[in-house]
Scaffold this motif. Structure first.
Motif, mmCIF file in Angstrom:
data_model
loop_
_atom_site.group_PDB
_atom_site.id
_atom_site.type_symbol
_atom_site.label_atom_id
_atom_site.label_comp_id
_atom_site.label_asym_id
_atom_site.label_seq_id
_atom_site.Cartn_x
_atom_site.Cartn_y
_atom_site.Cartn_z
ATOM 1 N N ARG A 154 0.869 -1.179 0.000
ATOM 2 C CA ARG A 154 0.000 0.000 0.000
ATOM 3 C C ARG A 154 0.901 1.224 0.000
ATOM 4 N NH1 ARG A 154 -2.826 -1.863 5.348
ATOM 5 N NH2 ARG A 154 -4.326 -3.424 4.649
ATOM 6 N N GLU A 158 -2.280 6.837 -0.296
ATOM 7 C CA GLU A 158 -3.156 6.119 -1.228
ATOM 8 C C GLU A 158 -4.644 6.431 -0.937
ATOM 9 O OE1 GLU A 158 -2.098 1.830 -2.187
ATOM 10 O OE2 GLU A 158 -3.860 1.526 -0.926
ATOM 11 N N ASP A 159 -5.001 6.527 0.342
ATOM 12 C CA ASP A 159 -6.377 6.830 0.720
ATOM 13 C C ASP A 159 -6.598 8.342 0.676
ATOM 14 O OD1 ASP A 159 -8.925 6.803 1.733
ATOM 15 O OD2 ASP A 159 -8.430 5.781 3.612
ATOM 16 N N MET A 180 -13.264 8.269 10.047
ATOM 17 C CA MET A 180 -12.342 8.935 9.121
ATOM 18 C C MET A 180 -11.596 10.065 9.830
ATOM 19 S SD MET A 180 -12.210 8.111 5.814
ATOM 20 C CE MET A 180 -12.023 9.626 4.868
#
Ligand code: AMP
Ligand code: MG
Length: 425
Positions: A154, A158-159, A180
């Motif tokens: 990952r 990336e998020d 979040m």
């Protein structure tokens, strides 16, 4: 069409007919008079649940913060893997989640790695542990364990990337948003203040719980359904009790409700016969329109302003109260709370299993039961008796079956519009 700016202008529109007001027209008219709250409060993250964000949320960090492994396995250099057959590598360290490897990975080397652990310097790829084995010689990677460089890795950011907008102002904070924001290390958030909503029931026949009923009297249930629906929407509620059909008492109640709240909701007193003196009172205190909505149940509805407050005069029948609340008041409250992208309850189509008798002319909101399963598909039927006083139909229902104005009888097997009520009732 330009929307009217004032309630008086609304009455002058060519298509304005208070005696036959379509549901959508009434909804759209109400929307034009709504100005969301602007006062902002900063609250601790958990206290933001059910509140509306008053500012965009910008990510202060990359998520994830580092390149990391998506698997339990071995971090290595893709270029080291033999094009065919097994590859033998030397293990030079371990990288655990929260405890990175000290070693970097050189040619012919690997690091034992676990899900979420930081990728060691030098490694570009992770092979899952099921495709590797360890013995005295070293770590054996099976042929074809990965097919390209970067697999099972990952990437940092990336998020979310630092500086990226995560949520826009107007977002309702639900469990996912709480999570979040927690993942970004945000402990406090700006939200709009809660709406204050005052409500009371009108009717000489109504008694509060705890008082014995004389013949013809009923317990006031609307204040309880309204209380529940408002709580679910995260409003601050001001319960003003039962007010008898006495002009002086009603005037005092309207005035104090309007002074205390952003929104005033009443039930009862707006049907033909009762409306006249209520109308005179409200004309004195503000500007209120009385409509006969082309719907069933819930025909009479009043909307307007009492001083600075919005006013909704709902019908008295217990089912009509809930139907008009969900078709008109809910949407208005969400807009006033500052929520973005507010619309009516989401509607979708399902086959009907029992026929429905209906005369064209009004939009009907029948109480429905949606059942079935993913394999065989879902269907819907009515709860049976649809009288507007049959509150048990609301309790049995998990959806409204919405039958448009022009629709007549509906046969079994036909598709009908359904609004899901799960979590609302
Ligand atoms: P209204 O719109 O005031 O004419 O009321 C219509 C019907 O609803 C009457 O049968 C009332 O008794 C009933 N009703 C009105 N308000 C309430 C209430 N708060 N709780 C239960 N029933 C009510
Ligand atoms: Mg009444």
């Amino acid at each position: 069409m330009t929307e009217p700016k004032t309630l008086r202008e609304a009455c002058c529109a060519d298509d304005y007919d208070p005696n036959s007001m379509p549901v959508d027209r009434a909804r759209a008219l109400i929307r034009t008079f709504l100005t969301p709250v602007t006062t902002v409060e900063r609250v601790a993250l958990r206290a933001a649940l059910g509140r509306v964000l008053a500012a965009d949320v910008i990510s202060p960090i990359d998520v994830p913060g580092h390149d990391n492994s998506a698997m339990d396995g071995y971090a290595l250099r893709f270029a080291d893997l033999a094009p065919a057959g097994e590859t033998l590598l030397r293990r030079v360290g371990e990288s655990f989640a929260g405890k990175p490897a000290a070693a970097s990975v050189g040619s012919g080397e690997c690091v034992r790695i676990f899900t979420g652990a930081v990728m060691p310097a030098g490694a570009d790829t992770v092979v899952m542990q099921e495709r590797a084995g360890e013995d005295a010689q070293g770590v054996r990677i099976a042929a074809g364990a990965v097919t390209k460089a970067g697999q099972n890795r990952r990437f940092a950011g990336e998020d979310l990337k630092a500086g990226q907008a995560v949520f826009a102002a107007g977002q309702l904070v639900r469990p996912a948003e709480l999570g979040m924001m927690a993942s970004l290390g945000i402990g406090e958030v700006p939200v709009y203040r809660r709406l204050r909503v005052a409500f009371f029931s009108t009717g000489d026949e109504l008694k509060s719980i705890g008082t014995p009923l004389a013949t013809g009297e009923v317990y006031d249930s609307n204040r309880y359904t309204i209380y529940g629906m408002l709580q679910r929407l995260g409003c601050d509620v001001i319960d003003m009790g039962v007010v008898p059909d006495v002009p002086e008492a009603l005037e005092a109640a309207f005035a104090s409700a309007a002074a205390a709240a952003d929104v005033v909701i009443t039930s009862g007193g707006v049907s033909v016969g009762e409306a006249d003196f209520v109308k005179q009172l409200l004309d004195k205190l503000g500007e209120v329109l009385f409509w006969k909505i082309a719907m069933k149940p819930g025909r009479p509805l009043a909307y307007g302003r009492l001083g600075a407050a919005h006013f909704f005069g709902l019908p008295g029948n217990p089912v009509s109260v809930m139907v008009t609340f969900y078709q008109f008041v809910r949407e208005a409250l969400l807009v006033l709370q500052g929520q973005r992208d507010v619309g009516p309850l989401p509607t979708f189509k399902l086959p009907l299993t029992t026929p429905i008798r209906k005369a064209p002319g009004r939009t009907e909101f029948q109480r429905g039961v949606l059942s079935g399963d993913p394999a065989n598909g879902y269907t819907v039927r009515t709860t049976g008796e649809q009288g507007s006083g049959v509150l048990s139909s609301m309790s049995q229902a998990n959806c409204f079956i919405v039958l448009p104005t022009a629709t007549g009888n509906v046969a079994a097997g036909e598709l009908v519009d359904v609004q899901l009520l799960d979590g609302l009732i």
